[in-house]
Structures are given as structure tokens and as C-alpha cells.
Design an enzyme around this catalytic site. Structure first.
Site, PDB file in Angstrom:
ATOM      1  N   ARG A 161      46.848  34.554  38.957  1.00 15.02           N
ATOM      2  CA  ARG A 161      45.820  34.524  40.000  1.00 15.02           C
ATOM      3  C   ARG A 161      45.051  33.210  39.935  1.00 15.02           C
ATOM      4  O   ARG A 161      44.294  32.966  39.000  1.00 15.02           O
ATOM      5  CB  ARG A 161      44.838  35.695  39.858  1.00 15.02           C
ATOM      6  CG  ARG A 161      43.723  35.650  40.889  1.00 15.02           C
ATOM      7  CD  ARG A 161      42.977  36.960  41.065  1.00 15.02           C
ATOM      8  NE  ARG A 161      42.159  37.329  39.927  1.00 15.02           N
ATOM      9  CZ  ARG A 161      41.270  38.333  39.934  1.00 15.02           C
ATOM     10  NH1 ARG A 161      41.127  39.072  41.027  1.00 15.02           N
ATOM     11  NH2 ARG A 161      40.581  38.624  38.847  1.00 15.02           N
ATOM     12  N   ASP A 442      33.413  41.338  34.620  1.00 13.35           N
ATOM     13  CA  ASP A 442      33.885  40.015  35.018  1.00 13.35           C
ATOM     14  C   ASP A 442      33.029  39.530  36.179  1.00 13.35           C
ATOM     15  O   ASP A 442      31.987  40.124  36.483  1.00 13.35           O
ATOM     16  CB  ASP A 442      35.373  40.027  35.343  1.00 13.35           C
ATOM     17  CG  ASP A 442      35.720  40.861  36.577  1.00 13.35           C
ATOM     18  OD1 ASP A 442      34.793  41.382  37.245  1.00 13.35           O
ATOM     19  OD2 ASP A 442      36.916  41.000  36.887  1.00 13.35           O
TER      20      ASP A 442
END
Length: 540
Positions: A161, A442
Site C-alpha cells: 500500500r 494507526d
């Protein structure tokens, strides 16, 4: 050095010379020169769309693409090698230990993340790319503190990603302009590994984050076509799974798949960023105020509609409909609390597989042992493309439904303040993924805490006690909780915490919350990397 290309960081990991070859730099420059103007225009279009939303123009499915949604005959390409069965996907940053443990976890795939779980220091980006290169070539084994880390015989399939379109890369400029963070991450991985991956029976596979419009998917598709031609790889070798993690993208799922149909491997319910986007995109709508983060579950109205539409859309077009992240991590020192947490994971994964998802995300290797049996028992084939969900009817009002049971509580406000402070300070210090209260936080989860605090203050939302959430109340909580943050998340530096305190105070005072904390805080990483003053705030 390649003409027009400058590496501005004074922090030079030893692997840098291996990564920034003349060929790689020429590829980076070619991508920038071909696609940067389009990227900038699409980011401007985001701002214009936000102005329309703020003025009261409601979101809806695009009228100009109605024929794409209505046409039943088009489908995406079949799954690429290794992507037929994705029932368990583990995600995490690209440090060497994490890469080995994730690839060995038993999960079908590993999403190596340069985005929400990584703080993009130059050292993190460079060493992360080297770690992935070494893993692909099975040269990643190492020892640490007397323990050997060795890749298994059948590791998970690797998916990468890159960062989102909105982030610049100020440590590398082309023709006196910062590179796109998306293209920087994509290009280095693709250039150094695409042929090797294909030779080993896999391919260059990507997760594509934070898109807000189908034209942004078209840009990725154009990048894929260009990149494959540039290195002599057959077209349609690349695969991209798009995270549907912004509210505008939920209205354009079919269009996004259509744009990427020859390179698509499906869509993913990026649940945490989706909640963040729901608040941010509806920032001018007082009726869109949400309760405590823990109450905004996947079963509330707007989240359930989004899930049902995503599964129906993907299976209609014969690609994977991936479920979202379970943020829980094992609680090693409290068996009873751990069992309660793991029961939540099982229930969440059971909901996903019964709804028709083809796989799910986990954040810790031990969670694989919880999630896999649920999918194995309820998904007997490699996927559920046959589960068409033709009964699903989702209208625009369903995706905008703000009826969310729950309350704003003092405990919820306190948790948001502590999480926002801890994560912001950790990110500035180079750590983009931290365990807090047995949850893996996160950037996406931290963003929810930040914009919820802003939203509650903006609209003087009242807690269940009747007390409004005010700037003064948040300031008092920041003052109270900040001293304990370094115990909550060991390793945080006092100076970084001081920045986090001032940042959060500033955020709750703004007319509109900033688009992304990562964009706001990137200059701190640039300064730490020794980037010249001219480029420290590039893109802001």
C-alpha cells in the site's frame, strides 16, 4: 544523479545507493513528469467538491456515469496468481521483523503498508523498500538478540500500500517540485521487483488508499499502463485493490471498478478511514455529529449500507469484496479480558463472512488463529463471488444516515484526547503504528479521535452528563492527560509530545478540521531528515 532529480534528505540509510539507481530515478522522473499535473488537478477538484458539500449540495450517485452502473455485461479481470483466496489478510508496517512475522503468520496475504501504519521518515521508506525487495528474493533472514528470524517455505502473498494521492514526498524533487508520495512508493517497489515477482509466480499487487473520485482511479490505471510499458511487462499484470474509505468513493464504487477493470482485484471496506471521512466530508452538517468512537460500529445504518453495497458491487463485477480491520490485539496478562476481546473479533469476522465478504483484515499474527476458523467454517471455496446480494437496495439516504445509537461520554472524550496525543507524538517520532489499550492504533483511528474532538467542540455537543464539549474542557483534559501519555506509549519523546499538545489544541479551535494530520505533520519529518527550509513545508 539524473538530471532534474534531487534527493534532499541528509539522512542517508546505507541501502539508499542500492535503491536510487540511475534507472530507478529516471523512472521516478518519468512518472512525475507524466502524471503530476493530473494529480494536482484532481486534488483541486477535491477542494471544490468540499465547498459544494459545505454549501449544502447533497452527495449522490453521479448522473454522468449512470450507464456504467446500469450495464450488466462488464466484469473485472479474473484474480491474478495468489489472489484467488484472500480469506485472511494481515497488515502492518515494513520493518524487517514485521515483514517476516507477517509473511509467516499463516495469513493468505500480507499488506505491507507505507501509509497509515508507517510514519514516512526517509529511513523508514528506504529500509522498508529494501526489506520488501529482500523478502521477495528470500534474502530477508536475520538475527536479533539471539533470536533468528527466517522466512517460511510458503509465505503470504505480498501486497503493497503506497501513500495516498494527497501526500507529497519532500525528500525527492523532480524539476524543482516535490514528488507524489503515492508515485514514489509505487515506483520504487514496482521498478525493483515487478519482473522478479512475475518470475516467482506472483505479481506486483497494490492496495490503493483514500481515493475520492473515479477519475483518481483512472489516474492509477494510467500509471499502471505507463509503468508496465516502461519496463516491458505485459499489460494487466498489475493488480490493485481499492480501499473504499472515503464517503464520496462510496457513491462511485462501480465507476472505480470500471476504471481499473483490467487491473482490479476488488474493493475493501476501510472502516476506520471511512468513519473519519464521514465526519470530515459532512463537517458543515450539524446533524452528522456522531457519538463515542466505540459506538460507531459496522452495524449502524450508514456503515451497514456501505458494506452491503460494496459486497453487491464487487460480486456483480466478479472481484473480491474484502472486509475491514479488527483493531484488537492479544491481551497477554489478562486471560479473561483477552477472551472477551477475542470473542469480539470472532463476532466481527462471522458478521463479515455471513454478509458475503471474501476475506478480512487482521493487525496481529496471533489473531490469524481466531479469524481463520471463522472463514474456514463458513466460506468453503476460495471466495464468495457467487453471493450476489441481488436483494440489496442502497439509496443515497442510506449512505448518509446519521442515526447512530450511542452517547458522547466523558470517557469517550478522554480516550480520544489520549489517543490523539499519543499517536501524534509517536508519528512525529517515526512510529506510525502503536498499541494502546489493547487496540492497534494507526493514522486512520487517530484521525477519528482528532475530528471527533473538533466536531464536538464545533457544535457544542453535549455529553450524557449534560455538559457541553468546549475548547476549555478539551484543554483541561489535554493538560491532565498529557503527562501520562509517555507511560501509555513508551518511547515517545517529550519534545514530540509537546508538539502533539499544541497541534491538538489548535485543531479544536479551527473553523474546519485539517484534511489529514499526516499532511500537517510531514514538515516535522522533513526537518528531522535535514530537508532544506525551502522544501520543509512542500505541498502545504
Amino acid at each position: 544523479m539524473v538530471q532534474g532529480v534531487q534527493i534532499l534528505s541528509s539522512v542517508a540509510p546505507k541501502e539508499q545507493t542500492e535503491l536510487f539507481t540511475d534507472g530507478a530515478l529516471q523512472f521516478l522522473a518519468a512518472l512525475h513528469r507524466t502524471f503530476e499535473s493530473t494529480r494536482k488537478s484532481l486534488l483541486d477538484a477535491r477542494d471544490e467538491a468540499q465547498r459544494r458539500f459545505d454549501s449544502g449540495v447533497p452527495m449522490d450517485f453521479p448522473a454522468e456515469t449512470a450507464s456504467i452502473r446500469a450495464e450488466p455485461s462488464w466484469h473485472c479481470v479474473p484474480p491474478a496468481p495468489g489472489l484467488e483466496d484472500r480469506r485472511i489478510e494481515i497488515t502492518g508496517p515494513t520493518d524487517r521483523k514485521m515483514v517476516i512475522n507477517a509473511l509467516n503468520s499463516g495469513a493468505k496475504t500480507f499488506m505491507a503498508d507505507f501509509e497509515d501504519s508507517s510514519a514516512p521518515t526517509f529511513a523508514n521508506l528506504v529500509t522498508g523498500q529494501i526489506n520488501l525487495r529482500d523478502a521477495i528474493r528470500r534474502q530477508i533472514d536475520f538475527e536479533s538478540n539471539g533470536k533468528a528470524y527466517k522466512l517460511s517455505e510458503k509465505p503470504a502473498v505480498l501486497i503493497v500500500r503506497p501513500r495516498g494521492w494527497h501526500l507529497d514526498e519532500p525528500r525527492l524533487t523532480v524539476d524543482n517540485a516535490p514528488m507524489s508520495g503515492s508515485l514514489f512508493d509505487f515506483a520504487l517497489y514496482f521498478y525493483h521487483n515487478a519482473h522478479e515477482l512475475v518470475k516467482r509466480g506472483s505479481g506486483p499487487y497494490f492496495y490503493l488508499p483514500k481515493m475520492e473520485h473515479y477519475l483518481e482511479a483512472r489516474l492509477w490505471n494510467d500509471v499502471f499502463l505507463f509503468a508496465q510499458s516502461y519496463i516491458g511487462l505485459p499489460h494487466n499484470t498489475i493488480r490493485g485493490t481499492v480501499l473504499i474509505e472515503t464517503l464520496p468513493a462510496a457513491f462511485q464504487m462501480e465507476e472505480i471498478l470500471f476504471e481499473l477493470r483490467n487491473h482490479s482485484s476488488g474493493l475493501n471496506c476501510g472502516r476506520w478511514d471511512y468513519i473519519f471521512s464521514f465526519i470530515k466530508k459532512r463537517r458543515a452538517d450539524r446533524s452528522a455529529v456522531l457519538p463515542d468512537r466505540k459506538d460507531v460500529t459496522m452495524t449502524v445504518g450508514f456503515m451497514d449500507a456501505y458494506v452491503r453495497l460494496l459486497i453487491q458491487t464487487c460480486h456483480k463485477r466478479k472481484v473480491a469484496a474484502m472486509g475491514g480491520m479488527s483493531a484488537q490485539i492479544p491481551i497477554k496478562d489478562d486471560p479473561k479480558a483477552n477472551e472477551v476481546a477475542m470473542d469480539k473479533v470472532r463476532a466481527d469476522k462471522l458478521r463479515e463472512v455471513l454478509a458475503g465478504h471474501d476475506g478480512t483484515w487482521i493487525a496481529h499474527p496471533l489473531i490469524e488463529q481466531i479469524a481463520r476458523p471463522v472463514f474456514d467454517a463458513n466460506m468453503l471455496g476460495p471466495n464468495q463471488y457467487h453471493v450476489r446480494r441481488e436483494e440489496v437496495r442502497v439509496a443515497a439516504a442510506d449512505l448518509l444516515n446519521t442515526t447512530v445509537p450511542g452517547k458522547i461520554t466523558e470517557a469517550g472524550v478522554r480516550e480520544n484526547v489520549a489517543t490523539a496525543l499519543a499517536y501524534t507524538a509517536a508519528w512525529i517520532g517515526g512510529n506510525g503504528c502503536i498499541p494502546l489499550n489493547y487496540l492497534m492504533e494507526d493514522a486512520a483511528t487517530a484521525e477519528i479521535t482528532r475530528v471527533q474532538l473538533w466536531q464536538w467542540v464545533k457544535y457544542s455537543a453535549r455529553m450524557d452528563s449534560g455538559q457541553p464539549v468546549t475548547v476549555e474542557f478539551v484543554d483541561a483534559l489535554i493538560k491532565e492527560l498529557a503527562p501520562g501519555v509517555r507511560k501509555l506509549a513508551p518511547g515517545i519523546k517529550e519534545a514530540d509530545l509537546a508538539v502533539a499538545v499544541e497541534y491538538l489544541k489548535g485543531q479544536v479551535r479551527q473553523q474546519w478540521a485539517s484534511d489529514f494530520l499526516t499532511s500537517d505533520l510531514m514538515p516535522y519529518l522533513a526537518i528531522a531528515d535535514g530537508v532544506p527550509v525551502k522544501w520543509q513545508k512542500a505541498g502545504l
